[in-house]
Every structure is written in C-alpha cells, then in structure tokens.
Design an enzyme around this catalytic site. Structure first.
Site, PDB file in Angstrom:
ATOM      1  N   TYR A 144       0.841  -1.194   0.000  1.00 42.24           N
ATOM      2  CA  TYR A 144       0.000   0.000   0.000  1.00 42.24           C
ATOM      3  C   TYR A 144       0.877   1.244   0.000  1.00 42.24           C
ATOM      4  O   TYR A 144       1.794   1.358   0.809  1.00 42.24           O
ATOM      5  CB  TYR A 144      -0.896  -0.003   1.238  1.00 42.24           C
ATOM      6  CG  TYR A 144      -1.806   1.195   1.365  1.00 42.24           C
ATOM      7  CD1 TYR A 144      -2.867   1.371   0.492  1.00 42.24           C
ATOM      8  CD2 TYR A 144      -1.608   2.143   2.369  1.00 42.24           C
ATOM      9  CE1 TYR A 144      -3.722   2.466   0.601  1.00 42.24           C
ATOM     10  CE2 TYR A 144      -2.452   3.238   2.494  1.00 42.24           C
ATOM     11  CZ  TYR A 144      -3.504   3.396   1.609  1.00 42.24           C
ATOM     12  OH  TYR A 144      -4.341   4.481   1.724  1.00 42.24           O
ATOM     13  N   ASP A 239       9.335   2.981  -0.086  1.00 42.71           N
ATOM     14  CA  ASP A 239       8.266   3.585   0.688  1.00 42.71           C
ATOM     15  C   ASP A 239       8.499   3.207   2.152  1.00 42.71           C
ATOM     16  O   ASP A 239       8.151   2.119   2.600  1.00 42.71           O
ATOM     17  CB  ASP A 239       6.905   3.071   0.201  1.00 42.71           C
ATOM     18  CG  ASP A 239       5.742   3.652   0.985  1.00 42.71           C
ATOM     19  OD1 ASP A 239       5.969   4.262   2.044  1.00 42.71           O
ATOM     20  OD2 ASP A 239       4.592   3.478   0.538  1.00 42.71           O
ATOM     21  N   LYS A 267       4.256   9.826   8.995  1.00 42.56           N
ATOM     22  CA  LYS A 267       3.914  10.572  10.209  1.00 42.56           C
ATOM     23  C   LYS A 267       4.985  10.566  11.283  1.00 42.56           C
ATOM     24  O   LYS A 267       5.076  11.500  12.073  1.00 42.56           O
ATOM     25  CB  LYS A 267       2.619   9.998  10.790  1.00 42.56           C
ATOM     26  CG  LYS A 267       1.404  10.172   9.891  1.00 42.56           C
ATOM     27  CD  LYS A 267       0.197   9.464  10.449  1.00 42.56           C
ATOM     28  CE  LYS A 267       0.294   7.954  10.377  1.00 42.56           C
ATOM     29  NZ  LYS A 267       0.261   7.415   9.009  1.00 42.56           N
TER      30      LYS A 267
END
Length: 425
Positions: A144, A239, A267
């Site tokens: 994802y 990623d 984050k």
C-alpha cells in the site's frame, strides 16, 4: 468492558461520515462490532469514551514510537502553537528537521516536506517520471502506497478488507501505466522489465511489506531490486512510511544495507502530526519546482507544528538508539507467547514489527497472506479487546511497539494471548 458511549457515537457518526469513520479500517468492518472511540492516550495506553483502558499496539499506526503524549514532543508542539499554527512560508524548523533527516538517512540528499505519506509517494513517483522521462512504474501486490489514483491496484491494508481490492472512481486510464509484480517474486519483476525495457520509470516498494500483514523481504530480494532497476535505468523508491525511523534510525535501508534512489517517509517524521517527506539523489529532486518542471506544492507542507514535533522525536531517537534493541526484545517476548499459545499460525517479524496470520501456510507474499482465516482473527481480536488489549482491527495490519510499553504491559499481553487460544480451538 462496556461500549455504550462508543456505540452511540458510532451510530450518530454514520449520519456525518461514510461508514461513520474518516478512514475505512477504523470501522471494524473486517472484525465486526463497534469501533472504540478514543478519548485520550498516555504512554502505552489509550482510554475510550466509556472509560475503558487498553494497552495500545496500534500507536496511531506507527508514529508514536516514543509513546503517547511523550513530554518533549508535547512541549515542542505547545511552544510552537504559541507562535502561530501555519504561515505558508519558510521556517527555521523546516531546515532543522531537514538536516536531521539527512543525517539519519544520507540517501535523502535533498527532500520536500508534504502533509501525508500518500502525498509523499504520489510526489516521488511524479518526480521519478519527470527525471527518467518514462511513464510506467512497478508496484507489488499487497503493498500500500496511499490512496492516490494510480496506486490503488492490489493495494493491501484496508483495501483488502472491503468488497473489492481496487477502488471505484478510478478510471482504468489512471492505472494503465501501473505494472503489478509479486512481492518477493524476482521472476515477476524480470518479466516486466523484459517486456517494457525502456518504459519503466521506477520500482516503488515497501522494503518490508506491512499492509498485507507483515511480510519481510526474502534474503537477496531488495538487492535484486537495486540491481535490476540500475541495469534498466529505472529508479528504486523505498516507501518507508512505516519502516522509516521504525526499524532503526536509518530505516529499512540501513537495516538491510540497500540504498534506494528515493525514499518516502510518513507521520513518524512529524512526531505523529500530519507529515510526509519524499527525497533522494540531488539530481532527481532538482527536477521538482521551482527548480525543475515537476510541479508539487502545499500550503501546510513543512508546517511549524509538525516540524516542531518531528524535531523533538528525531532528536530523541538519535540520542537513544538503544531504544531499537529494546523494542526488538519486547517484540521477541510477545512473539514467544504467541508461538506457544497459537501453534497453527504464522508469525512474521522484522525488527520490532510483527504480525500473526491465522494460516497453516507460510506467508511470503500477497497470495499466501490471503490464506489467513479472517474469521478466526476477528474472534481473537475481540477477545483481546474485551480484556484491555487494543490491536489492529484487521488481519492485514501489523503490531507496533513503543518505548512506553512496560514489562507489565508485555506480561499482561502474553497472559491474555494465551487465554485467547482457548476460544480459537
């Protein structure tokens, strides 16, 4: 446990938000029941609107590595707020955080701050296409990379637990340049490069797949991706929205010793505040506006609140690198309890990250992840929840430990996991 207040809030929320939530996995769709409405958090614990207390292994999906409400981070945010919430202009904090990130992850020679992991990956791919002059990208089934249109193809995570793995509303033309390979499947990648030798701009990959449950790279897989992308003139994008600052101060690329051309962070780089970062080799990043012709912008990019939280978090991690070995030891203790209590499961681990699959088949890729018994996972999830352990409400997510988890937390969790085995036999 009583959930009346959460139930009432959930019912009312359905009138305002699709499914009553602002992100799909929060709806408990794949495990059933009513989602817990969190009121506050402290250290390793969260507290819901009904007054229930839980040991938290979601940790805001990873960024709370120091624990909820960690003093220096909260203090930095409070101080920054007093100076103003957003300026839409450069600040010293952006530069300070950029220096820290490059010191920890030297491959990010130049970077751009954004507001989410989705935005970071979307922008990195745009830069890769602009730099190479090519259109196609390779992604892996079950990985994802956010919800941008071109990447919602066999996307893992919340998409796996919906009625369809891909999203409605995405024109086929948006994904026509997205090529699918099998994670840990070298042959599938070779085939795509042989078919499109001069058309592939980049490979984008979670170096440790963490959105189909946790699936580590098999030995040599990341090295293979590095070699084949170089050979064909494509870029390699890691990623690291989940693994960055999680698997070590230098992320998965330091952990495995494989250096990508570009990296995306999420984050955790903002101390849990809305934040994303993409970066890489200087000559690639200089294609981004205003220097180059690849356009990307954002009013809240590098905002002073997120950068303040990020600086405090990254500095703490740099000063306390022993935290990573401590987290891994806690994970190993939990895994030992899981292994003893749940012998007919697969438990995958990478550093302090791990997940449990209710399957008799070793989980090494997307297809084997789908052999998991999601019904059994739901029963296990609810037993833990009702006994004060908050884990991911999806078979296809992972467990996150934080520095605030105490020996008592770990011991209690091990005890409840052993008890849960009785309802699964």
């Amino acid at each position: 446990m009583k959930f009346e207040e959460s139930e009432a809030l959930f019912e009312e929320s359905k009138d305002y938000f699709p499914g009553g939530v602002n992100s799909p996995v929060r709806a408990f769709g794949s495990v059933g029941g009513t989602p817990v409405f969190v009121k506050r958090a402290s250290g390793s614990h969260i507290f819901d609107e009904d007054g229930n207390e839980y040991i938290d292994y979601v940790n805001s999906w990873g960024p709370c590595i120091l624990g909820h409400g960690y003093g220096p981070v909260v203090d930095a945010v409070r101080e920054a707020c007093l100076d103003g919430l957003s300026f839409g202009a450069p600040t010293r904090k952006e530069l300070t955080l950029g220096r820290l990130i490059r010191e920890c992850i030297p491959s990010m020679e130049m970077m751009r701050m954004v507001s989410s992991g989705t935005e970071a990956v979307m922008s990195a791919i745009r830069a890769a296409r602009g730099f190479t002059g090519r259109d196609k990208i390779i992604k892996f089934k079950g990985c994802y990379h956010g919800h941008s249109d071109g990447l919602l193809v066999k996307a893992g995570s919340g998409a796996l637990t919906g009625s369809a793995p891909d999203s409605a509303g995405v024109p086929a033309s948006y994904t026509m340049h997205t090529l699918l390979a099998q994670y840990n499947g070298e042959a599938s990648v070779k085939t795509l490069f042989e078919e499109f030798p001069d058309e592939i701009a980049a490979i984008v990959v979670e170096p440790v797949a963490a959105n189909m449950g946790l699936v580590p790279p098999k030995p040599g897989f990341l090295e293979f991706l590095r070699e084949i992308s170089t050979r064909y003139g494509a870029l390699l994008i890691f990623d690291e929205v989940i693994t960055g600052f999680r698997m070590g101060i230098g992320g998965a690329q330091e952990y495995y010793g494989v250096i990508p051309d570009m990296t995306t962070l999420g984050k955790i780089a903002g101390g849990g505040m809305p934040m994303g970062v993409y970066g890489g080799r200087k000559e690639i990043m200089e294609t981004v506006s205003p220097v180059g012709k690849v356009y990307q912008a954002g009013t809240l990019s590098g905002n002073p609140i997120a950068t303040a939280a990020g600086i405090a978090t990254v500095k703490t991690l740099m000063e306390h690198r022993e935290l990573y070995s401590s987290l891994e030891k806690k994970a190993e203790k939990l895994i030992s309890a899981f292994t003893q209590a749940l012998p007919h499961t697969q438990i995958n681990q990478a550093g302090s990250l791990f997940s449990v699959f209710f399957s008799n088949t070793p989980v090494v890729d997307f297809d084997t992840a789908l052999t998991s018994d999601t019904g059994k996972y739901a029963r296990y999830f609810h037993y833990l929840l009702e006994h004060g352990i908050y884990t991911a409400p999806s078979q296809f997510e992972i467990l996150f430990l934080c520095a605030a988890h105490t020996d008592e937390d770990i011991e209690k969790t091990c005890k409840i996991v052993k008890e849960a085995a009785g309802i699964l036999s």
